[in-house]
Design a protein around this motif. Structure first.
Motif, short mmCIF file in Angstrom:
data_model
loop_
_atom_site.label_atom_id
_atom_site.label_comp_id
_atom_site.label_asym_id
_atom_site.label_seq_id
_atom_site.Cartn_x
_atom_site.Cartn_y
_atom_site.Cartn_z
N SER A 244 0.92 -1.26 -0.01
CA SER A 244 0.01 0.03 -0.10
C SER A 244 0.86 1.29 -0.07
O SER A 244 0.55 2.13 -0.74
CB SER A 244 -1.11 -0.02 1.16
OG SER A 244 -1.64 1.01 1.45
N ASP A 245 1.98 1.19 0.73
CA ASP A 245 3.05 2.49 0.74
C ASP A 245 3.67 2.28 -0.26
O ASP A 245 3.63 3.74 -0.91
CB ASP A 245 3.88 2.43 1.82
CG ASP A 245 3.23 2.23 3.45
OD1 ASP A 245 2.16 2.83 3.37
OD2 ASP A 245 3.96 1.72 4.21
N THR A 246 3.80 1.53 -1.07
CA THR A 246 4.50 1.63 -2.33
C THR A 246 3.41 2.24 -3.50
O THR A 246 4.04 3.09 -4.27
CB THR A 246 4.96 0.26 -3.12
OG1 THR A 246 5.91 -0.41 -2.17
CG2 THR A 246 5.60 0.34 -4.45
N PHE A 247 2.30 1.77 -3.60
CA PHE A 247 1.27 2.36 -4.52
C PHE A 247 1.14 4.04 -4.18
O PHE A 247 1.13 4.73 -5.04
CB PHE A 247 -0.10 1.57 -4.31
CG PHE A 247 -1.20 2.41 -5.00
CD1 PHE A 247 -1.06 2.28 -6.52
CD2 PHE A 247 -1.96 2.96 -4.20
CE1 PHE A 247 -2.17 3.07 -6.83
CE2 PHE A 247 -3.19 3.55 -4.73
CZ PHE A 247 -3.18 3.77 -6.43
N LYS A 248 0.97 4.19 -2.98
CA LYS A 248 0.86 5.57 -2.42
C LYS A 248 2.00 6.62 -2.96
O LYS A 248 1.81 7.68 -3.59
CB LYS A 248 0.57 5.75 -0.94
CG LYS A 248 -0.54 5.15 -0.60
CD LYS A 248 -0.90 5.37 1.03
CE LYS A 248 -1.85 4.79 1.49
NZ LYS A 248 -1.91 4.98 3.13
N THR A 249 3.13 6.11 -3.06
CA THR A 249 4.38 6.79 -3.49
C THR A 249 4.48 6.99 -4.98
O THR A 249 4.57 7.86 -5.38
CB THR A 249 5.44 6.08 -2.89
OG1 THR A 249 5.46 5.85 -1.53
CG2 THR A 249 7.00 6.87 -3.42
N ASN A 251 1.66 6.96 -6.94
CA ASN A 251 0.72 7.35 -7.31
C ASN A 251 1.02 9.02 -7.06
O ASN A 251 0.56 9.82 -7.86
CB ASN A 251 -0.64 6.94 -6.59
CG ASN A 251 -1.89 7.86 -6.90
OD1 ASN A 251 -1.96 8.09 -7.89
ND2 ASN A 251 -2.65 8.09 -6.04
N SER A 252 1.52 9.41 -6.09
CA SER A 252 1.95 10.48 -5.69
C SER A 252 3.06 11.06 -6.87
O SER A 252 2.90 12.26 -7.31
CB SER A 252 2.74 10.74 -4.47
OG SER A 252 3.33 11.98 -4.15
N SER A 274 1.42 -1.37 -10.59
CA SER A 274 1.57 -0.98 -9.01
C SER A 274 0.15 -1.14 -8.37
O SER A 274 -0.13 -0.96 -7.05
CB SER A 274 2.24 0.27 -8.60
OG SER A 274 1.33 1.27 -9.10
N THR A 275 -1.03 -1.24 -9.22
CA THR A 275 -2.32 -1.30 -8.71
C THR A 275 -3.13 -2.44 -9.57
O THR A 275 -2.48 -2.83 -10.29
CB THR A 275 -2.78 -0.09 -8.64
OG1 THR A 275 -3.95 0.04 -8.10
CG2 THR A 275 -3.01 0.48 -9.90
N GLU A 279 -8.21 0.13 -10.11
CA GLU A 279 -7.79 1.38 -9.54
C GLU A 279 -7.22 2.16 -10.66
O GLU A 279 -7.18 3.57 -10.62
CB GLU A 279 -6.83 0.94 -8.51
CG GLU A 279 -6.38 2.20 -7.52
CD GLU A 279 -7.46 2.77 -6.92
OE1 GLU A 279 -7.31 4.03 -6.63
OE2 GLU A 279 -8.46 2.27 -6.40
N HIS A 339 -8.19 11.96 -10.82
CA HIS A 339 -7.64 13.40 -10.33
C HIS A 339 -8.56 14.69 -11.06
O HIS A 339 -7.93 15.76 -10.75
CB HIS A 339 -6.15 13.13 -10.74
CG HIS A 339 -5.51 12.16 -10.12
ND1 HIS A 339 -5.45 11.96 -8.89
CD2 HIS A 339 -4.79 11.31 -10.63
CE1 HIS A 339 -4.45 11.04 -8.54
NE2 HIS A 339 -4.30 10.46 -9.75
#
Length: 396
Positions: A244-249, A251-252, A274-275, A279, A339
Motif C-alpha cells: 500500500s505504501d509503494t502504491f501511494k508513493t 501514485n504521488s 503497482s495497482t 484502480e 484526479h
C-alpha cells in the motif's frame, strides 16, 4: 587548418561507425586520430556500446585514460558531461547485455551490484575532476548523469537473464535492493533540489520513470530477507502494508508527472503494475490522455491510457454481416479521471475524419434547402450537361 579538418573527417566516419554498429572499426580509427575532440571520444564510446564488455573493456580503459589526461592538460576545452554521460549509458547497455548477476568480487561483504558501483564511482570521479582542476567545472554531474544513476539503480536485482536457475539467494537480493533503493532516494532528492535552485526544469520523464521503477521493484516485498544465506525457491510473499505504501508513493509521483507534463508510456506502465486494473482506470480514466499530461515528454510518448501512440482500431459489423475496421479519433468530451482531469473516450458520433455526424446532418440539411431554393438538382444538372454535349457534337 588541415589538422582540424582531418579530425572533423574522422569524427564524421566515427559517427557512421556508431550508427552502423561497428565498434572494432571505431577503435581502429580512434587510434589514428592525432588531435581528438570531445566528439571523437563521444562517437567512439557510442560505437563501443554495440560491442561486448569482455571484448572491448581493455580498449575502453585506454580511451578513458587518454580522455582524462586531455581534460587535465586542458586540450579539451570547454569540458562538458556529454562524453561521460555516454560512458554511463554504455555501462548500462553492457550490463544488460552481459547478464544481471555481475557484482564486485573484490569485497565479499559488498552486495552492491557491479553496475551501480561503477556508475557511482564514475560520478564521483567527475565531481573530483570538476573541483580539483581549473577549467573543468563543466564536468560536474548534471541532471542527465543523475538520471542514468537512477537507471542503474532500477536495473539492480534483475534476474531476467538467469532463467536457468530456479533458486535465488533472498538475503543477497535484499541487500542489493536495499542499497540501490538508498541510492535512488538520494539521487532523486538531488534532482529535486536542482529543480528548485536553478529555477529551470531538470526533471525529465525518464527521471520519474526510473525512480518509480525503483520504488516498484526494489521495495521489501520484491525480495524479503531470510536467515543467514539459505537458498530457497523463489516465492512471492505479499505484505499488504508495504504494498500500500509503494502504491501511494508511485501514485504521488504520477501526480507530479501529470502536473509537469511528463507522463510517458513507461510511467503509465509502472503505475499500471503497482495497482489493480480498476484502480488504474479510476486514476487515469480511459481513452485519450490530456495534452497537459504529455506536453514535455522527451522519450517514449503515449497518447492513450493503454500506452498507444496512434488511434485505436474499432471493429464494427457492416450491413452485410462482414466486419470492418475503422480508425476513430477521440472526442474532446470524455470521462473524468480520479484526479479530475479529462481523459477522453471514443465517441460513437464520430466519423473516421474526426467530424461529428450531427455536423454532417446539419450540412446536408443546408444543402437540401439550397437545392430547393435554387431549383438545382444533381440529376437535372447532369441532363443539361449531356444535352449540351450532344448539341456540340451535332453542330460539328
Amino acid at each position: 587548418n588541415y589538422a582540424t579538418m582531418l579530425t572533423h573527417a574522422y569524427d564524421l566516419v566515427l559517427t557512421s561507425c556508431a550508427n552502423c554498429k561497428q565498434p572494432r572499426l571505431a577503435v581502429a580509427l580512434f587510434q589514428e586520430v592525432q588531435s581528438p575532440t570531445e566528439n571523437t571520444f563521444l562517437f567512439t564510446i557510442q560505437s563501443l556500446s554495440h560491442g561486448n564488455r569482455n571484448e572491448y573493456s581493455s580498449d575502453l580503459d585506454l580511451i578513458l585514460k587518454d580522455l582524462s589526461n586531455k581534460y587535465i592538460s586542458g586540450e579539451l576545452v570547454p569540458a562538458t558531461t556529454t562524453v561521460y554521460n555516454a560512458l554511463l549509458e554504455l555501462y548500462c547497455k553492457w550490463y544488460r547485455r552481459n547478464g544481471s548477476n555481475a557484482i564486485h568480487e573484490e569485497d565479499e561483504g559488498d552486495r552492491t551490484p557491479f553496475l551501480l558501483n561503477i556508475v557511482h564511482e564514475q560520478l564521483e570521479k567527475m565531481e573530483e575532476m570538476a573541483f580539483t582542476h581549473e577549467g573543468l567545472i563543466g564536468l560536474q554531474p548534471d541532471s542527465t548523469s543523475l538520471t542514468l544513476l537512477l537507471k542503474a539503480c532500477s536495473m539492480t536485482g534483475n534476474t531476467s537473464n538467469d532463467q536457468n536457475t530456479a533458486t535465488v539467494n533472498y538475503h543477497q537480493q535484499y541487500q542489493q535492493r536495499k542499497k540501490a533503493l538508498e541510492f535512488a532516494h538520494a539521487t532523486f532528492q538531488k534532482l529535486s533540489d536542482m529543480d528548485k535552485e536553478e529555477g529551470t526544469p531538470k526533471m525529465t520523464d525518464d527521471s520519474y520513470y526510473y525512480y518509480m521503477k525503483c520504488i516498484l521493484t526494489l521495495s521489501p516485498t520484491a525480495a524479503k530477507p531470510v536467515e543467514d544465506d539459505i537458498v530457497i525457491a523463489v516465492k512471492e510473499e505479499d505484505d499488504k502494508s508495504t504494498s500500500s505504501d509503494t502504491f501511494k508513493t508511485i501514485n504521488s509521483l504520477f501526480l507530479q508527472c501529470c502536473k509537469k507534463g511528463l507522463v510517458n508510456r513507461n510511467v503509465l506502465d509502472v503505475l499500471r503494475k503497482s495497482t489493480t486494473p480498476d484502480e488504474f482506470k479510476k486514476i487515469v480514466g480511459e481513452g485519450r490522455l490530456p495534452n497537459q499530461w504529455i506536453e514535455n515528454v522527451a522519450s517514449i510518448n503515449a497518447l492513450y491510457t493503454n500506452g498507444r501512440t496512434t488511434n485505436a482500431t474499432v471493429t464494427t459489423p457492416s450491413k452485410h454481416g462482414v466486419t470492418s475496421s475503422t480508425k476513430r479519433t477521440v472526442s474532446s468530451a470524455g470521462t473524468k479521471s480520479h484526479h479530475g482531469k479529462s481523459s477522453r473516450n471514443f465517441s460513437k458520433n464520430e466519423t473516421s475524419d474526426g467530424k461529428n455526424i450531427k455536423d454532417n446532418e446539419k450540412r446536408r440539411h443546408y444543402y437540401a434547402s439550397t437545392v430547393k431554393k435554387n431549383g438545382w438538382s444533381p440529376k437535372k444538372n447532369s441532363d443539361n450537361k449531356s444535352n449540351k454535349r450532344g448539341k456540340r457534337q451535332g453542330g460539328k
